[in-house]
Each structure stands twice: as structure tokens, then as C-alpha cells.
Motif scaffolding. Structure first.
Motif, PDB file in Angstrom:
ATOM      1  N   SER B 320      18.425  27.606  -4.606  1.00  0.00           N
ATOM      2  CA  SER B 320      17.607  27.163  -5.734  1.00  0.00           C
ATOM      3  C   SER B 320      16.142  27.459  -5.429  1.00  0.00           C
ATOM      4  O   SER B 320      15.610  27.082  -4.395  1.00  0.00           O
ATOM      5  N   CYS B 321      15.544  28.211  -6.331  1.00  0.00           N
ATOM      6  CA  CYS B 321      14.177  28.696  -6.145  1.00  0.00           C
ATOM      7  C   CYS B 321      13.240  27.940  -7.059  1.00  0.00           C
ATOM      8  O   CYS B 321      13.523  27.778  -8.240  1.00  0.00           O
ATOM      9  N   ASN B 322      12.153  27.480  -6.529  1.00  0.00           N
ATOM     10  CA  ASN B 322      11.134  26.855  -7.374  1.00  0.00           C
ATOM     11  C   ASN B 322       9.793  27.415  -6.926  1.00  0.00           C
ATOM     12  O   ASN B 322       9.147  26.881  -6.020  1.00  0.00           O
ATOM     13  N   THR B 356      23.406  24.828   0.886  1.00  0.00           N
ATOM     14  CA  THR B 356      22.365  25.181  -0.066  1.00  0.00           C
ATOM     15  C   THR B 356      21.121  25.696   0.659  1.00  0.00           C
ATOM     16  O   THR B 356      20.886  25.372   1.819  1.00  0.00           O
ATOM     17  N   LEU B 358      16.994  25.844  -0.334  1.00  0.00           N
ATOM     18  CA  LEU B 358      15.955  25.531  -1.308  1.00  0.00           C
ATOM     19  C   LEU B 358      14.697  26.301  -0.941  1.00  0.00           C
ATOM     20  O   LEU B 358      14.254  26.236   0.206  1.00  0.00           O
ATOM     21  N   ASN B 360      10.811  26.651  -2.039  1.00  0.00           N
ATOM     22  CA  ASN B 360       9.790  25.989  -2.843  1.00  0.00           C
ATOM     23  C   ASN B 360       8.426  26.568  -2.534  1.00  0.00           C
ATOM     24  O   ASN B 360       8.050  26.670  -1.371  1.00  0.00           O
ATOM     25  N   SER B 423      14.050  21.907   7.221  1.00  0.00           N
ATOM     26  CA  SER B 423      12.989  22.482   6.384  1.00  0.00           C
ATOM     27  C   SER B 423      11.895  23.088   7.239  1.00  0.00           C
ATOM     28  O   SER B 423      11.439  22.480   8.204  1.00  0.00           O
TER      29      SER B 423
END
Lengths: 224, 428
Positions: B320-322, B356, B358, B360, B423
């Protein structure tokens, strides 16, 4: 088709000759700058494999000579240095491709095939292999006259197989071809299996002979 | 808490001065008092002689003598003449205190007295002389006051001198210190210290200079060794790889042999991966990625992520890319691709099946997180080969490369583990 291998590492040159032989290629080897310049000025080659670091001179200087003499030889630089400057410089002078050592022989064969193809067909760019016809410009594939739709990666694979006819290609070699340098960073290349399976299915669905053979534990082979 | 060197020397010096000054108070007092009394005794002696002489010179008759002496006793307060009761062999001196009769204020005066036998008209008399002498407590307090004042001046003087000394004499030392603080071995730039006329500092500077140059040369040798070793390995690796490729072509290979070849190929690719990364690290350190351009990084991150789609799908990882768009930084493009690639490789390799990732990008901070089971050791994370290659198929250099690139551009990178997510955050 004639290929000149300019490589000072004898074993590597020998292996390349062995791998390419039997694929309509005639290979010659030059072990140093001196030998290479002799051969380049006298003969015409379809493709020259050029190592940049030679014991008695620089491969880039050789490349400059080839280009100055306006020769049509395709040139692939094979270098252990893998430096961006060399790559940019080589391509700027007029090399057609750049391959960093260590490489898979299958990758080298595919690149040679691609260069010779470009030189030979000029603008038409159509490859015919048994029942399959590939239009490289339009990126279409026809089997027995019926168009089949392949993804970019499947088309890539197909061309790779055609460039390595009757050779066993390891999964690692295929992975490296599909994802470039990144493949080096992973140990698991299972995704290759999925792409090959899809390609195989699309081809068999279009009644193409079962040329892609799975070799136990190691990889695949396009057998004709 | 550490103290300045000058303060360290100043403190015992001041303590010593304080003790000395304190001891000087009673010393001075005793001295001054002794001088006082001695002078007064001399003075009293002179007065006594004079009185004796003057009385004898007057040639007063014996009959009037008592009357005259009485009169004399009445009008002056220096002394008193009385008939001798006994004969002193020696003069007697002593100090007394008595209240001032003529003062309204209540005050006590101190007197130095002398009792002496004198002869007037060949008769023995006892002469008592009293001279006012400074009270001892007054002397003491004056001396204390002056001493204290002098001590204050000394303190002030030391302080001012100290300030000047630390500024002037210690200046070369602080210059050298500043240069050492800014020294970075990885740049391989030697330091040149300013010449100084202080022998100790000059010696220190020369020793430091030698030490630094030696360090740089060892560091350079080591770097070159790694670089050359990696370079020299490339060709044999290439030969090995091509030999394996050829071996695969053998039609009579048994399944077992194929498996062995496969295993060799995997191991070989691990060696060439380590080698490649070592070369890459050397190149980054050698600043071979010097050119910079202004890059919109969200686009580049998406493109890089695209390259990994096969590996991501392989592990059924959801990404999931933001990403905030239009965020540009000046950087070498190749280096940034290597940077993002290594973060992603890390996130893929250490991910779980169905995990997943992520990504960001917000407020100049890029965070790439991936599913994991337990926290990593954040202290050794970015060191080369911190995770031994026997435990992982990774090269052990990916994070070192990331760190090296961060150092190069002075980015801050941090690691955290929360909610089963590893992270890595980079602040540009």
C-alpha cells in the motif's frame, strides 16, 4: 554469422565459444588488443564482444577504432568494472550493449541474438520460428497466423528462448533476464515458473508445438 | 562534570592563598602589637629619664619636694611619682585597661605602663608611666579588613588573568581541538594544524598530525584492498558462472547432479551479490555518484516498486502506497534508485508470506514498513555483515549501503518495530 570475442580471460572466452557454437555462429577469439585490432581491421563481424580491460590496451580505444572505420559490426561491451561512467562512455562511442561480469551465458546469447537481429532486419524486424511469427515493432505474436496476446514479460521470455535454442537455461538466468540486476539480490526465483507456465499455456492453446521443456531441478530448454 | 584545566589549577592556588592570607592576620597583629608595645616601652623609658633629669635639674629643696611632686602628679596624667616602698631591681612593664573618665561614651582604653625607680635628690621614688596604646581588637579588625580586601583583589586578578590566559595561551589548543572535532576519516582529508610557539601544543599537534596521516593511509589501504579484492574476484566469478552454464548443457546429467549444480549456482550468486555490494559501497565512499539532479521522488519510488512486482507477487505481499506528489529533492538518480531498491529488497526478503509493505511519503519523511515477527537489534542493524550470511540469504550489506547513502546526503534514518511491522524512516 561471425562473432569476435575480445577477452583476455581464456577460460571465459572458451566457454562463450562453446555455448554459442551450434547456433549458426562462427566464433573467433582475440586475447589482447593487438590481436583484436588485427582481426577488426581485416574482417567483418556481425557482433564483437569487447572486454574493456585488456593486458595491452583499452577496449574503449578499440571501440573507437571500430566506429571510426564506420564498420557495421555490432558491439557488446563485457566488463568486470560495472562502472556507470564506462557504460555511458561505451554506449556514447557507439557500443550497442553493455553486460557486466559475471553474466549468464544465456543472457549473453540473447543479447547477441537481439543485436544481430536488429542489424539484419533493419526496419522490418520480424522473427519467424517454426509456427511462430514475432513482429518486434508492433510487438505482436502470431501462431499459425492467429494472433495471441502475450504480456511484455512473456514476449521477453519467448525472445530469450529463441535466442538460446537447444540450451538449458537456469532459473537464475531467466530471472536475471526478466528483472535485471535485481535478480542478483534474491535467492528465490519462483516467479519465473509462473511466467513460463503462462507462456507455455498460451502457445499450446494456439497449437504451437511443445518446445519448452522443463529440466528437472535446474531450468528450461527450448528444444527444436 | 568536568572542570576546565585552568579552574583546576586555580582552585588549589586560591585555597593556598586563602590560608596564607588568613594566617597573615594573627601574624601581622602580633607583629604590630609587639612593635607598638616595644616602641611605647622605649618611649616610656625616655619619658622616665626625662622626668628624673628635669626634677634633679630644678634643684628643689627636700622640704618642698613632696609638695612639688604632689603638684606634678595632679596636673599631668602621664605618670605618677610616689615614694618608693620597695626597690625594684628591674623596671616593670605591664598593660592595663581602664575606662575613659572624661568621655561620655562608654569606652575602655588600653595603656602601656612602666614602673621604674628614680632618684630625685638622691631619694628613691617609684615612677609609674601610663601611655595610651591602640586597642588590640581595633588593630586586629583593621588588619583583617585590609587583608580581606587584598584577597578580593587577588581573586579578581586571578579571574581576569585566567580569562586572558584561556583566550590567548590556550587558543592554539582550542584551534586544534576544533579541527579534530571536524575530522572525518572517511573523507580522507588530513588536518593541518596552525603553527604555535608553545612547545607542548606544537608537540601535540605534530603527534596528532602523524597519527591522522597514519590513520588515513591505513584506511585508504584497507579500502583499496577491499576494492581490488572485489574487482579481482569478478573475473573468476564470471568464469565459474559460465562453466556452470556449460555444465548444465550436458545431456547426461542425473537429477542429483542437476540439484548440485543448482545449489552451486545459488551459492555462487550469493558470492557475486556480496561482491557487487562491496564494490557498490566502495563506489559510494569514493563519491563516484557525484552528479545530482532535481528529482520528483514519488514517481521514482513507484517505478522502482514496479521492478519488484514479480518478487512481491511471489510472496503474495500486498503493497500500500501513500505518496505525496511533487516532492522534489536534489540527488544522484542512480544512487536514489539503489537506495529505494535496497529498502524494498529488505522489505520483501524479510517479509512473511501474505505480508504487507507500506510505503509512506509525507512531510519530507519516507517510511517503508514490512510485516515481521520480532524486533531487530537497532544498534548493529546498519553495520556491515551484522547479520551473518549463514543465517540469511541476504548479502548483509543492504542496510550498510542504505546507511552509507544516508550519510552521504546527511539524511536521518531510524528503525522501529511496532504492531508486527518493521519500519525504516528516512528524513530528507
Amino acid at each position: 554469422m561471425k562473432i569476435l570475442i575480445v577477452e583476455d580471460e581464456k577460460e571465459l572466452a572458451k566457454d562463450i565459444v562453446k555455448y554459442l557454437s551450434g547456433q549458426n555462429y562462427v566464433c573467433e577469439v582475440a586475447e589482447n588488443y593487438h590481436q583484436a585490432i588485427e582481426k577488426i581491421t581485416i574482417y567483418q563481424y556481425d557482433c564483437i564482444l569487447l572486454d574493456l580491460m585488456l593486458p595491452d590496451g583499452s577496449g574503449l580505444a578499440l571501440l573507437e577504432i571500430v566506429k571510426q572505420e564506420n564498420k557495421q559490426d555490432g558491439v557488446i561491451i563485457i566488463s568486470a568494472k560495472n562502472s556507470i561512467e564506462d557504460k555511458v562512455k561505451g554506449l556514447h562511442i557507439g557500443a550497442d550493449d553493455y553486460l557486466a561480469k559475471p553474466f549468464h551465458l544465456s543472457e549473453l546469447a540473447a543479447r547477441i541474438h537481439a543485436i544481430i537481429r536488429r542489424k539484419q532486419f533493419d526496419s522490418s524486424n520480424i522473427i519467424q520460428q517454426n509456427e511462430v511469427k514475432i513482429d518486434l515493432l508492433a510487438k505482436t505474436v502470431k501462431v499459425n497466423g492467429i494472433e495471441i496476446s502475450l504480456t511484455k514479460k512473456e514476449l521477453d521470455l519467448l525472445l530469450f528462448f529463441i535466442g538460446n535454442k537447444n540450451r538449458v537455461i537456469s532459473k537464475g538466468g531467466l530471472a536475471e533476464h526478466l528483472s535485471g540486476d535485481l535478480a542478483d539480490m534474491f535467492d528465490n526465483h519462483d516467479f519465473v515458473y509462473a511466467h513460463v507456465k503462462n507462456l507455455k499455456k498460451k502457445l499450446t492453446d494456439a497449437n504451437y508445438g511443445n518446445y519448452i521443456k522443463t529440466i528437472y531441478g535446474t531450468g528450461y530448454k527450448w528444444e527444436i | 562534570m568536568s572542570n576546565k584545566l585552568l579552574n583546576k589549577t586555580l582552585r588549589p592556588q586560591l585555597l593556598f592563598a586563602f590560608i596564607l592570607f588568613a594566617l597573615s592576620i594573627p601574624t601581622y597583629f602580633l607583629m604590630v602589637d609587639w612593635i607598638w608595645l616595644k616602641e611605647l616601652d622605649e618611649n616610656n623609658q625616655l619619658i622616665a629619664q626625662r622626668i628624673e633629669n628635669e626634677f634633679n635639674k630644678q634643684k628643689i629643696g627636700d622640704e618642698k619636694l613632696v609638695e612639688k611632686i604632689q603638684f606634678w602628679n595632679e596636673i599631668q596624667s602621664i605618670g605618677k611619682i610616689e615614694p618608693a616602698f620597695q626597690l625594684f631591681v628591674n623596671d616593670s612593664v605591664y598593660t592595663i585597661r581602664k575606662p575613659n573618665l572624661y568621655s561620655t561614651k562608654e569606652e575602655v582604653n588600653r595603656f602601656r605602663c612602666m614602673v621604674k625607680n628614680i632618684k630625685i635628690n638622691n631619694k628613691e621614688f617609684t615612677l609609674t608611666i601610663e601611655s595610651n596604646v591602640e586597642e588590640s581588637e581595633e588593630t586586629l579588625s583593621y588588619i583583617s579588613l585590609v587583608t580581606f580586601f587584598l584577597f578580593l583583589i587577588l581573586l579578581l586578578g586571578f579571574w581576569i588573568l585566567n580569562q586572558r590566559l584561556s583566550k590567548e595561551i590556550w587558543q592554539p589548543f582550542f584551534n586544534s581541538l576544533e579541527k579534530l572535532k571536524n575530522f572525518d576519516l572517511t573523507t580522507r582529508q588530513s588536518i593541518y594544524f596552525d603553527k604555535t610557539d608553545t612547545k607542548e601544543f606544537e608537540e601535540l599537534n605534530q603527534t596528532l598530525q602523524k597519527l591522522i596521516e597514519k590513520n588515513i593511509s591505513v584506511y585508504t589501504q584497507q579500502k583499496e584492498f577491499i576494492e581490488n579484492a572485489s574487482h579481482e574476484l569478478q573475473t573468476p566469478l564470471a568464469v565459474l558462472k559460465s562453466k556452470l552454464n556449460l555444465l548444465l548443457q550436458n545431456k547426461n546429467l542425473t537429477n542429483e547432479q542437476s540439484e548440485i549444480i543448482n545449489a552451486i549456482e545459488l551459492t555462487l550468486s550469493r558470492v557475486s551479490r556480496i561482491n557487487k555490494n562491496l564494490l557498490l559501497l566502495a563506489k559510494i565512499e569514493n563519491e563516484q555518484f557525484a552528479s545530482t539532479e532535481n528529482i520528483e521522488i514519488s514517481e521514482l519510488i513507484k517505478e522502482t516498486q514496479e521492478l519488484f512486482s514479480d518478487y512481491i507477487n511471489d510472496k503474495r505481499i500486498s503493497v500500500s502506497c501513500n505518496l505525496v506528489e511533487n516532492f522534489r529533492i536534489s540527488i544522484n538518480k542512480t544512487l536514489f534508485e539503489i537506495f529505494v531498491s535496497n529498502l524494498l529488497i529488505n522489505a520483501i526478503i524479510h517479509n512473511t508470506i501474505n505480508g504487507t509493505i507500506l510505503i509512506n511519503l509525507n512531510n519530507k519523511i519516507l517510511t517503508i514498513s514490512n510485516t515481521g515477527n520480532s524486533s531487530l537489534n537497532p544498534n548493529k542493524l546498519f553495520e556491515r555483515f551484522a547479520v551473518s550470511s549463514s543465517q540469511t540469504t541476504n548479502s548483509g550489506l543492504g542496510l550498510a549501503i542504505i546507511k552509507e547513502i544516508c550519510n552521504r546526503y546527511q539524511w536521518q534514518i531510524s528503525y522501529s518495530f511496532k504492531n508486527n511491522l518493521h519500519s525504516f524512516s528516512v528524513e530528507f
